[in-house]
Design a protein around this motif. Sequence first.
Motif, PDB file in Angstrom:
ATOM      1  N   HIS A 125       0.851  -1.202   0.000  1.00 17.16           N
ATOM      2  CA  HIS A 125       0.000   0.000   0.000  1.00 17.16           C
ATOM      3  C   HIS A 125       0.876   1.237   0.000  1.00 17.16           C
ATOM      4  O   HIS A 125       2.063   1.182   0.301  1.00 17.16           O
ATOM      5  CB  HIS A 125      -0.898   0.015   1.248  1.00 17.16           C
ATOM      6  CG  HIS A 125      -0.133   0.239   2.521  1.00 17.16           C
ATOM      7  ND1 HIS A 125       0.594  -0.753   3.121  1.00 17.16           N
ATOM      8  CD2 HIS A 125       0.063   1.358   3.277  1.00 17.16           C
ATOM      9  CE1 HIS A 125       1.191  -0.272   4.202  1.00 17.16           C
ATOM     10  NE2 HIS A 125       0.896   1.010   4.311  1.00 17.16           N
ATOM     11  N   ASP A 184       0.717   5.060   1.879  1.00 17.65           N
ATOM     12  CA  ASP A 184      -0.050   5.763   2.914  1.00 17.65           C
ATOM     13  C   ASP A 184      -0.962   6.815   2.294  1.00 17.65           C
ATOM     14  O   ASP A 184      -1.958   7.212   2.904  1.00 17.65           O
ATOM     15  CB  ASP A 184       0.894   6.418   3.931  1.00 17.65           C
ATOM     16  CG  ASP A 184       1.463   5.388   4.907  1.00 17.65           C
ATOM     17  OD1 ASP A 184       1.399   4.182   4.609  1.00 17.65           O
ATOM     18  OD2 ASP A 184       1.967   5.800   5.965  1.00 17.65           O
ATOM     19  N   ASN A 234       7.578   8.999   6.276  1.00 18.58           N
ATOM     20  CA  ASN A 234       7.428   7.930   7.262  1.00 18.58           C
ATOM     21  C   ASN A 234       8.788   7.586   7.863  1.00 18.58           C
ATOM     22  O   ASN A 234       9.785   7.495   7.142  1.00 18.58           O
ATOM     23  CB  ASN A 234       6.866   6.670   6.600  1.00 18.58           C
ATOM     24  CG  ASN A 234       5.423   6.817   6.192  1.00 18.58           C
ATOM     25  OD1 ASN A 234       4.978   7.913   5.827  1.00 18.58           O
ATOM     26  ND2 ASN A 234       4.673   5.731   6.227  1.00 18.58           N
ATOM     27  N   HIS A 289       4.767   0.020  -0.009  1.00 15.34           N
ATOM     28  CA  HIS A 289       5.486  -0.778   0.987  1.00 15.34           C
ATOM     29  C   HIS A 289       4.544  -1.804   1.613  1.00 15.34           C
ATOM     30  O   HIS A 289       3.319  -1.673   1.540  1.00 15.34           O
ATOM     31  CB  HIS A 289       6.122   0.119   2.057  1.00 15.34           C
ATOM     32  CG  HIS A 289       5.146   1.006   2.789  1.00 15.34           C
ATOM     33  ND1 HIS A 289       4.552   2.107   2.209  1.00 15.34           N
ATOM     34  CD2 HIS A 289       4.670   0.965   4.052  1.00 15.34           C
ATOM     35  CE1 HIS A 289       3.759   2.700   3.087  1.00 15.34           C
ATOM     36  NE2 HIS A 289       3.804   2.027   4.215  1.00 15.34           N
TER      37      HIS A 289
HETATM   38 FE   FE2 Z   1       2.149   2.276   5.605  1.00 12.33          FE
END
Ligand code: FE2
Length: 321
Positions: A142, A144, A155, A243
Motif C-alpha cells: 500500500h 499511505d 514515514n 510498501h
Molecule cells: Fe504504511
Amino acid sequence: MNTIYYDAVMTDDERRRQLFDGQLFVYTPRPSTLAMCQFARDLIEEAFNRYTSSPSQTDPPSLHHLNPETAQYALPVEDYAAILGKLKPTFIHHPESKRHLQNIFRELGCDLTKTYFDVPKMRSSTSDAYLTTGIAYAWHPHRDTWYSAPPCQINWWIPIYDIASANAMAFHPRYWQHPVQNNSRDYNYYKWNQQYRGPSVTQFLKEDPRPLPRATEPIELDPQIRLICPAGGIILFAGAQMHSSVPNTSGKTRFSIDFRTVHVQDAAAKRGAPHTDEACTGTTMRDYLRATDLSPVPEEVVALYNDGTEGQGNLVYQHVG
Ligand SMILES: [Fe+2]
C-alpha cells in the motif's frame, strides 16, 4: 527511485527533496533512537512479564516471564492480542514517547519549529501467521497516500529489536510513480475515524473486516527492497512509496516503531511526492503536532487540503485506550 542513502550528511530540506523523488534513507542507531527503543523494550517486556495465565479451578495463577520475541509460541492468541491491546495504547499515549521523538528530530537535523508529527505507533509482526489481523495487522502492499496522507508525508520506521530479512518491511520500487488500480476511492479518513477506531481491533483474531484500501489488480512484489538495520536504526521513506510487511517466517515476532512527519512549508506549498493513483478523501493533516509545542498545523494550511468531506465523521484520529 534509484538511491538508498546510508547515514547521509544532508540538510533536512535536501533530504525531504530526495524522499519526494522516491529515494530511501537509512541511518545507523544513534543515542536518541536507542533511548526510544530502550523505553519501548521496557514497556514490552513489562507487558509480557505481567502475563498471568487464566487459572483453572485447581491451579493457582502463574506469572510467566516471556521473551517478547517468542512469547507468541507460549500464549493463546486471544491472550496475546489482549496484551498488545493494552501495550500499544500505553506506548502511543505516554508523554515519554513524544519527548523521545523530539530528541530524534533534533539529532536528525529537523527544524522542530516547522516539523509536525503524528503520535508514534508500536507495531508487531508475528511469525508463522500466528496473528496477522487487527492489533497485529500484516500490511498488504500500500501507499499511505491511499489512506488520506498528504503527498508531503514522510514515514519514519525504527526496529525495536534486531530484524532479519524474513521479518522486515519491503519496498516495491517498481510502483514509484507507476499507478496501480486500487480501491482508495472508497476510503474517507473522517468516516474511518468514526467507524473503525477503537479497542474492538483486538477482537479481529482470524479475519479483519475493515475495508482497508488495497490494490485491485495483481501486484508484482519483486523486485523488492528490504532494508536491514540494527535495532535503533532508522528507515525514512515518502508516504507515497509502495510498501508492505514481509510475511514473517523468521521464528521471531518483530516489534517496530513508526511515525510520520510533515514540514509545514511543504504542506503550505503543496510540495511532496508526485500524485499517482490515490483517490481517497479527507486528510490526516489535522493529526500532526508541532515538535516544539504540540500545536496543530495552522488552520489556513489544513484548509488547502479540504475537499468538501469535512462535514462527515471525525476529522481527527481519536486515540482510544
Ligand atoms: Fe504504511
